[in-house]
Design a protein around this motif. Structure first.
Motif, PDB file in Angstrom:
ATOM      1  N   ILE A  41       0.837  -1.202   0.000  1.00  6.67           N
ATOM      2  CA  ILE A  41       0.000   0.000   0.000  1.00  6.67           C
ATOM      3  C   ILE A  41       0.873   1.252   0.000  1.00  6.67           C
ATOM      4  N   SER A  42       1.869   1.274   0.890  1.00  3.53           N
ATOM      5  CA  SER A  42       2.727   2.452   1.009  1.00  3.53           C
ATOM      6  C   SER A  42       3.519   2.695  -0.282  1.00  3.53           C
ATOM      7  N   GLU A  43       4.028   1.615  -0.879  1.00  3.36           N
ATOM      8  CA  GLU A  43       4.793   1.749  -2.118  1.00  3.36           C
ATOM      9  C   GLU A  43       3.906   2.221  -3.267  1.00  3.36           C
ATOM     10  N   ASP A  44       2.682   1.685  -3.341  1.00  2.00           N
ATOM     11  CA  ASP A  44       1.785   2.079  -4.437  1.00  2.00           C
ATOM     12  C   ASP A  44       1.414   3.555  -4.351  1.00  2.00           C
ATOM     13  N   LYS A  45       1.430   4.107  -3.134  1.00  5.12           N
ATOM     14  CA  LYS A  45       1.107   5.526  -2.945  1.00  5.12           C
ATOM     15  C   LYS A  45       2.358   6.407  -2.999  1.00  5.12           C
ATOM     16  N   ASP A  46       3.534   5.770  -3.158  1.00  8.12           N
ATOM     17  CA  ASP A  46       4.805   6.508  -3.186  1.00  8.12           C
ATOM     18  C   ASP A  46       4.953   7.385  -1.951  1.00  8.12           C
ATOM     19  N   GLU A  47       4.673   6.787  -0.789  1.00 10.48           N
ATOM     20  CA  GLU A  47       4.696   7.546   0.458  1.00 10.48           C
ATOM     21  C   GLU A  47       6.117   7.791   0.954  1.00 10.48           C
ATOM     22  N   PRO A  48       6.316   8.863   1.733  1.00  9.91           N
ATOM     23  CA  PRO A  48       7.609   9.078   2.380  1.00  9.91           C
ATOM     24  C   PRO A  48       7.854   7.993   3.436  1.00  9.91           C
TER      25      PRO A  48
END
Length: 476
Positions: A41-48
């Motif tokens: 999820i975090s990678e798909d959103k390109d999160e910090p």
């Protein structure tokens, strides 16, 4: 508007909310809650990195907490298997941060929100609209006049990228930390979508902003996060609506809401909840209210298989106040466990809680509330009123109020009533020319009036329509 859409909006049938669309996703996680899913999820959103680390810490809290099963009279959660829930489905749309025109959405998503009447409501009565489909916001718009005054209304994923300092300070830190409860921890690990609202000092947003959340796919979970920051002297009204088609397997909704009401600010948070009867609705909503601030929670809970929802106000500043108004409706197979929590942590703080419930066909409603007045919160006052209306002998309604008073110089009042629709009331209205159905409908409309009068007229009408729909069968 197509003739099909027009038909659905003009006829108040269950069809309007229960229609289904073919699932079309760009990214879909596996079932269950694992570190792999959280990282996806975090990678798909390109999160910090800092947001990924917060998700992983929330996952640790979730894994170390037991499922809440020992609350007296709580809804049965044994049929909820989180390991069978798909926590993340990103719909296949061109613009990740939300289109600013309904015409830019895929036809099936545009058609969904047209049937629900969201674009029409935006044109008539709203300052801005956000629409979430599955796990992401697909439409986001705000009238230009409010943007020029510095008001921010965007989806939560975008806020992480564009307002990182505000999000770092407020997101699941002091208001709803992931350690608060098991479902807050679950939410913190897999949250996706939702709304970010920022109102600058002394700005009043005169028309409400609205977010609508739609779950379309079978067996999925929706975990949107709403963060509202109202600076000193500001005012805003946020409305959320939600719905989903009914499937044979269970869905899960576990949203998180954090509201920061600064000095002398005023926030109203209104909810019209209409999840399908296969959905577990387990939310955490909380507001921190500074000196002179005012928080209002207005909620109507019509749908879901089981709901556990207790909006909370923490009155931390002198003269802060909170008003909680709610109505719950439970039909066959439903267990709606709602209530309110208020903490008076400063002098001259005030709160009112007004809870109403209707149960029929064996449904169960329960008011579960807590009022805590801390030592030193002198000259504070609270009033709690609970009313329950039952249609038959198979339905049940319980009231579980808790009062923790550690200060003697306060005013505390509590009143509770439980009753069935009286034959004499129906007979009286029939003697005035109403038939049996219309007489019962009028009694119910009068019963819920304190709720509907707090909503804009379009949403009051919607709430009445939903209750009429739920009452079908009782009136026949």
């Amino acid at each position: 508007m197509s003739s099909d859409q027009d038909h659905l909006k003009q006829t108040d049938t269950e069809e309007r909310f229960s229609f289904k669309k073919e699932e079309r996703s760009a990214v879909k996680s596996g079932k269950g809650l694992t570190e792999e899913v959280v990282r996806l999820i975090s990678e798909d959103k390109d999160e910090p990195e800092w947001m990924l680390q917060r998700r992983l810490r929330a996952l640790e809290h979730y894994q170390n907490m037991p499922m809440p099963t020992d609350w007296p009279g709580q809804p049965d959660l044994t049929q909820l298997d989180v390991e069978e829930i798909v926590p993340y489905i990103r719909p296949d749309v061109d613009k990740r941060e939300g289109a600013d025109s309904w015409d830019d959405l895929p036809e099936e998503i545009q058609d969904t929100f047209e049937k629900l009447g969201i674009p029409e409501a935006e044109r008539k009565a709203l300052s801005g609209v956000g629409a979430q489909y599955e796990s992401e916001v697909v439409y986001q718009n705000m009238q230009e006049q409010w943007e020029e005054k510095g008001v921010v209304f965007m989806n939560m994923d975008e806020a992480v990228q564009e307002h990182p300092e505000l999000v770092k300070e407020h997101f699941m830190t002091s208001c709803v930390p992931p350690s608060d409860n098991k479902f807050a921890a679950l939410h913190g690990a897999v949250w996706s979508g939702g709304s970010f609202v920022y109102v600058p000092e002394d700005v009043t947003v005169e028309m409400p902003v609205q977010a609508y959340f739609r779950m379309n796919s079978e067996g999925m979970g929706q975990f949107e996060h709403t963060l509202i920051i109202a600076e000193p002297g500001s005012e805003v009204h946020y409305i959320e609506g939600c719905s989903a088609p009914k499937y044979g397997t269970h869905n899960l909704h576990s949203g998180g809401v954090e509201v920061f009401v600064k000095e002398d600010a005023h926030v109203q948070y209104s909810t019209v909840q209409n999840w399908s009867k296969n959905t577990f609705n387990l939310n955490t909503k909380r507001a921190l209210v500074d000196s002179g601030g005012r928080m209002e929670w207005v909620s109507g809970s019509m749908g879901s298989k089981a709901t556990m929802l207790y909006p909370c106000s923490i009155l931390k500043g002198r003269g802060a106040s909170a008003n909680h108004i709610s109505i719950a409706f439970a039909g066959e197979g439903q267990d709606i466990d709602t209530g309110a929590k208020v903490y008076h942590n400063a002098p001259r703080t005030n709160s009112t809680i007004e809870s109403k419930s209707i149960s029929k066909d064996g449904g169960r409603t329960n008011y579960r509330g807590l009022v805590h007045i801390a030592e030193g919160a002198e000259h504070s006052s609270t009033s709690v009123e609970c009313d329950a209306l039952m249609f038959d002998n198979e339905s049940t309604s319980d009231t579980m109020p808790y009062m923790e008073i550690d200060e003697s110089r306060v005013d505390v009042a509590h009143e509770a009533t439980v009753g069935k629709i009286g034959d004499e009331d129906v007979f009286y209205l029939q003697s005035r020319g109403l038939d049996d159905d219309d007489a019962k409908q009028m009694i119910v409309s009068g019963f819920i009036e304190p709720i509907t009068e707090e909503l804009p007229i379009e949403y009051a009408v919607e709430l009445n329509r939903l209750i009429e729909l739920e009452m079908e069968g009782s009136l026949g």
